[in-house]
Design a protein around this motif. Structure first.
Motif, PDB file in Angstrom:
ATOM      1  N   ASP A   9       5.484  -9.943  77.334  1.00 55.47           N
ATOM      2  CA  ASP A   9       5.720 -11.004  76.630  1.00 55.47           C
ATOM      3  C   ASP A   9       5.247 -10.879  75.082  1.00 55.47           C
ATOM      4  OD1 ASP A   9       6.569 -12.517  79.123  1.00 55.47           O
ATOM      5  OD2 ASP A   9       4.612 -13.404  79.342  1.00 55.47           O
ATOM      6  N   LYS A  10       4.173 -10.284  74.977  1.00 62.50           N
ATOM      7  CA  LYS A  10       3.853 -10.214  73.585  1.00 62.50           C
ATOM      8  C   LYS A  10       5.000  -9.213  72.787  1.00 62.50           C
ATOM      9  CE  LYS A  10      -1.030 -11.166  73.658  1.00 62.50           C
ATOM     10  NZ  LYS A  10      -2.680 -10.715  73.201  1.00 62.50           N
ATOM     11  N   LEU A  11       5.098  -8.244  73.438  1.00 66.34           N
ATOM     12  CA  LEU A  11       6.168  -7.025  72.883  1.00 66.34           C
ATOM     13  C   LEU A  11       7.157  -7.776  72.487  1.00 66.34           C
ATOM     14  CD1 LEU A  11       6.003  -4.001  75.019  1.00 66.34           C
ATOM     15  CD2 LEU A  11       4.918  -4.265  72.780  1.00 66.34           C
ATOM     16  N   ALA A  12       7.843  -8.781  73.314  1.00 68.31           N
ATOM     17  CA  ALA A  12       9.172  -9.458  72.771  1.00 68.31           C
ATOM     18  C   ALA A  12       8.961 -10.269  71.534  1.00 68.31           C
ATOM     19  CB  ALA A  12       9.399 -10.682  73.947  1.00 68.31           C
ATOM     20  N   ILE A  13       7.631 -10.814  71.582  1.00 71.15           N
ATOM     21  CA  ILE A  13       7.272 -11.718  70.354  1.00 71.15           C
ATOM     22  C   ILE A  13       7.365 -10.412  68.987  1.00 71.15           C
ATOM     23  CG2 ILE A  13       5.541 -13.022  69.234  1.00 71.15           C
ATOM     24  CD1 ILE A  13       5.031 -14.271  71.983  1.00 71.15           C
ATOM     25  N   TYR A  14       6.589  -9.480  69.260  1.00 73.16           N
ATOM     26  CA  TYR A  14       6.325  -8.661  68.138  1.00 73.16           C
ATOM     27  C   TYR A  14       7.614  -8.126  67.596  1.00 73.16           C
ATOM     28  CZ  TYR A  14       1.465  -8.458  69.518  1.00 73.16           C
ATOM     29  OH  TYR A  14       0.149  -8.967  69.920  1.00 73.16           O
ATOM     30  N   PHE A  15       8.573  -7.768  68.580  1.00 72.11           N
ATOM     31  CA  PHE A  15       9.913  -7.110  68.254  1.00 72.11           C
ATOM     32  C   PHE A  15      10.775  -8.016  67.700  1.00 72.11           C
ATOM     33  CE2 PHE A  15      14.404  -5.883  69.340  1.00 72.11           C
ATOM     34  CZ  PHE A  15      14.271  -4.533  68.928  1.00 72.11           C
ATOM     35  N   GLU A  16      11.063  -9.425  67.938  1.00 71.43           N
ATOM     36  CA  GLU A  16      11.395 -10.578  66.932  1.00 71.43           C
ATOM     37  C   GLU A  16      11.031 -10.235  65.697  1.00 71.43           C
ATOM     38  OE1 GLU A  16      14.304 -12.498  67.600  1.00 71.43           O
ATOM     39  OE2 GLU A  16      14.308 -10.753  69.218  1.00 71.43           O
ATOM     40  N   GLU A  17       9.580 -10.301  65.477  1.00 71.57           N
ATOM     41  CA  GLU A  17       9.166 -10.220  64.444  1.00 71.57           C
ATOM     42  C   GLU A  17       9.675  -9.006  63.355  1.00 71.57           C
ATOM     43  OE1 GLU A  17       7.052 -11.489  60.953  1.00 71.57           O
ATOM     44  OE2 GLU A  17       7.605 -12.495  62.686  1.00 71.57           O
ATOM     45  N   VAL A  18       9.824  -7.791  64.118  1.00 74.62           N
ATOM     46  CA  VAL A  18      10.153  -6.443  63.445  1.00 74.62           C
ATOM     47  C   VAL A  18      11.518  -6.777  62.944  1.00 74.62           C
ATOM     48  CG1 VAL A  18      10.903  -4.370  64.123  1.00 74.62           C
ATOM     49  CG2 VAL A  18       8.866  -4.914  64.676  1.00 74.62           C
ATOM     50  N   LYS A  19      12.478  -7.538  64.012  1.00 70.96           N
ATOM     51  CA  LYS A  19      14.015  -7.560  63.549  1.00 70.96           C
ATOM     52  C   LYS A  19      14.238  -8.738  62.299  1.00 70.96           C
ATOM     53  CE  LYS A  19      15.983  -8.268  67.343  1.00 70.96           C
ATOM     54  NZ  LYS A  19      17.009  -8.353  68.319  1.00 70.96           N
ATOM     55  N   LYS A  20      13.536  -9.630  62.671  1.00 61.95           N
ATOM     56  CA  LYS A  20      13.763 -10.950  61.987  1.00 61.95           C
ATOM     57  C   LYS A  20      12.914 -11.174  60.718  1.00 61.95           C
ATOM     58  CE  LYS A  20      16.326 -13.567  65.498  1.00 61.95           C
ATOM     59  NZ  LYS A  20      16.279 -14.780  66.341  1.00 61.95           N
ATOM     60  N   GLY A  21      11.623 -11.258  61.106  1.00 57.58           N
ATOM     61  CA  GLY A  21      10.671 -11.376  60.091  1.00 57.58           C
ATOM     62  C   GLY A  21      10.474 -10.261  59.050  1.00 57.58           C
ATOM     63  N   LEU A  22      10.513  -8.912  59.632  1.00 57.35           N
ATOM     64  CA  LEU A  22      10.218  -7.933  58.574  1.00 57.35           C
ATOM     65  C   LEU A  22      11.613  -7.123  58.225  1.00 57.35           C
ATOM     66  CD1 LEU A  22       7.428  -6.158  60.460  1.00 57.35           C
ATOM     67  CD2 LEU A  22       7.507  -7.500  58.232  1.00 57.35           C
ATOM     68  N   GLY A  23      13.071  -7.474  59.090  1.00 58.71           N
ATOM     69  CA  GLY A  23      14.101  -6.748  58.903  1.00 58.71           C
ATOM     70  C   GLY A  23      14.093  -5.463  59.168  1.00 58.71           C
ATOM     71  N   LEU A  24      13.340  -4.757  59.854  1.00 64.00           N
ATOM     72  CA  LEU A  24      13.257  -3.367  60.037  1.00 64.00           C
ATOM     73  C   LEU A  24      14.383  -3.032  61.242  1.00 64.00           C
ATOM     74  CD1 LEU A  24       9.576  -2.607  60.158  1.00 64.00           C
ATOM     75  CD2 LEU A  24      10.993  -2.237  58.510  1.00 64.00           C
ATOM     76  N   ALA A  25      14.782  -1.814  60.858  1.00 63.84           N
ATOM     77  CA  ALA A  25      15.879  -1.277  61.856  1.00 63.84           C
ATOM     78  C   ALA A  25      14.995  -0.908  63.087  1.00 63.84           C
ATOM     79  CB  ALA A  25      16.686  -0.139  61.216  1.00 63.84           C
ATOM     80  N   TYR A  26      15.698  -0.478  64.072  1.00 60.93           N
ATOM     81  CA  TYR A  26      15.009  -0.091  65.450  1.00 60.93           C
ATOM     82  C   TYR A  26      15.882   1.138  66.022  1.00 60.93           C
ATOM     83  CZ  TYR A  26      17.683  -2.924  68.436  1.00 60.93           C
ATOM     84  OH  TYR A  26      18.883  -3.456  69.116  1.00 60.93           O
ATOM     85  N   VAL A  27      15.313   2.112  67.003  1.00 60.92           N
ATOM     86  CA  VAL A  27      15.669   2.912  67.845  1.00 60.92           C
ATOM     87  C   VAL A  27      15.639   2.639  68.938  1.00 60.92           C
ATOM     88  CG1 VAL A  27      16.170   5.228  68.345  1.00 60.92           C
ATOM     89  CG2 VAL A  27      15.600   4.692  66.043  1.00 60.92           C
ATOM     90  N   PRO A  28      16.611   2.242  70.087  1.00 57.30           N
ATOM     91  CA  PRO A  28      16.200   1.842  71.288  1.00 57.30           C
ATOM     92  C   PRO A  28      15.654   2.870  72.065  1.00 57.30           C
ATOM     93  CG  PRO A  28      18.690   2.319  71.041  1.00 57.30           C
ATOM     94  CD  PRO A  28      18.114   2.247  69.665  1.00 57.30           C
ATOM     95  N   PRO A  29      15.066   2.543  73.358  1.00 58.61           N
ATOM     96  CA  PRO A  29      14.597   3.710  74.090  1.00 58.61           C
ATOM     97  C   PRO A  29      15.444   4.776  74.242  1.00 58.61           C
ATOM     98  CG  PRO A  29      13.990   1.470  75.139  1.00 58.61           C
ATOM     99  CD  PRO A  29      15.100   1.370  73.791  1.00 58.61           C
ATOM    100  N   CYS A  30      14.880   6.057  73.937  1.00 57.26           N
ATOM    101  CA  CYS A  30      15.700   7.363  74.215  1.00 57.26           C
ATOM    102  C   CYS A  30      15.097   8.601  74.528  1.00 57.26           C
ATOM    103  CB  CYS A  30      16.400   7.586  72.708  1.00 57.26           C
ATOM    104  SG  CYS A  30      17.438   9.183  72.891  1.00 57.26           S
ATOM    105  N   VAL A  31      15.404   9.266  75.371  1.00 57.95           N
ATOM    106  CA  VAL A  31      14.536  10.511  75.892  1.00 57.95           C
ATOM    107  C   VAL A  31      14.544  11.615  74.730  1.00 57.95           C
ATOM    108  CG1 VAL A  31      14.827  10.088  78.425  1.00 57.95           C
ATOM    109  CG2 VAL A  31      16.571  11.390  77.145  1.00 57.95           C
ATOM    110  N   ASN A  32      15.662  11.458  73.720  1.00 58.10           N
ATOM    111  CA  ASN A  32      15.611  12.583  72.782  1.00 58.10           C
ATOM    112  C   ASN A  32      14.932  12.005  71.530  1.00 58.10           C
ATOM    113  OD1 ASN A  32      16.723  14.733  74.023  1.00 58.10           O
ATOM    114  ND2 ASN A  32      18.864  14.092  73.470  1.00 58.10           N
TER     115      ASN A  32
END
Length: 203
Positions: A9-32
């Motif tokens: 639940d907290k990660l969902a809130i943090y992730f929204e802040e990363v995308k919308k609040g901070l406007g940071l790009a992200y890399v989805p889960p990836c074994v590489n």
């Protein structure tokens, strides 16, 4: 995010802040590309494998350590390469299912359903390779385990987009790469329907 890595639940809130609040790009889960924990590379948040549901940090470190076994990051070339280098039996089938659902194997095979349905064969293959390495029985044709025949992957067609999102949600705990309403957003906008963020801001 690393402090609350097991609190979806907290990660969902943090992730929204990363995308919308901070406007940071992200890399989805990836074994590489991902580590067991969250990290930032070239200004991009790299989603942690250990943040997926029901996986465990230690199990994910078995994969990331195998990728960096020689002191340098060497991406896995195929699913079979992953199975040879990481002991998937020690990782466990349930964590592997979550990785497949989250799309962590997309660089190795973009068909998430095929990967998911082939996990039994991949784990068995990996176990056989690592058992042979442990017994130090070196093949005439190469290193131990290298000559074992690769299993046949399940021929199933991939999940439909809505199914992929639903499976991703099961593994991550929230919608990461998209949302089921994305296809209808233009129509909803035309009808004046607002998102919760827009309603909150207006209020």
């Amino acid at each position: 995010m690393n402090c609350d890595i097991h609190l979806t639940d907290k990660l969902a809130i943090y992730f929204e802040e990363v995308k919308k609040g901070l406007g940071l790009a992200y890399v989805p889960p990836c074994v590489n590309r991902s580590l067991a924990t969250f990290n930032v590379v070239n200004g991009e948040l790299v989603y942690a494998l250990g943040a997926l549901k029901n996986v465990g940090l230690e199990a994910m470190r078995l994969i990331t350590d195998a990728r960096r076994a020689d002191g340098q990051d060497k991406p896995f070339a195929t699913l079979f390469d992953l199975a040879r280098r990481a002991d998937l039996k020690r990782v466990g089938k349930r964590p592997m299912e979550m990785l497949a659902r989250a799309g962590a194997f997309d660089q190795l095979d973009p068909n998430r359903r095929r990967v998911f349905e082939s996990l039994d064969a991949l784990v068995s293959y990996s176990a056989a390779v690592h058992e042979q390495k442990a017994s130090a029985q070196v093949s005439l044709f190469g290193e131990a385990g290298e000559d074992l025949p690769e299993p046949r992957l399940d021929p199933s067609p991939d999940w439909l987009p809505a199914e992929r999102l639903a499976e991703e949600f099961k593994a991550i705990g929230f919608y990461l790469s998209g949302h089921p309403l994305d296809d209808y957003m233009a129509s909803l906008k035309r009808k004046g329907v607002m998102t919760l963020d827009e309603v909150t801001e207006k209020a």
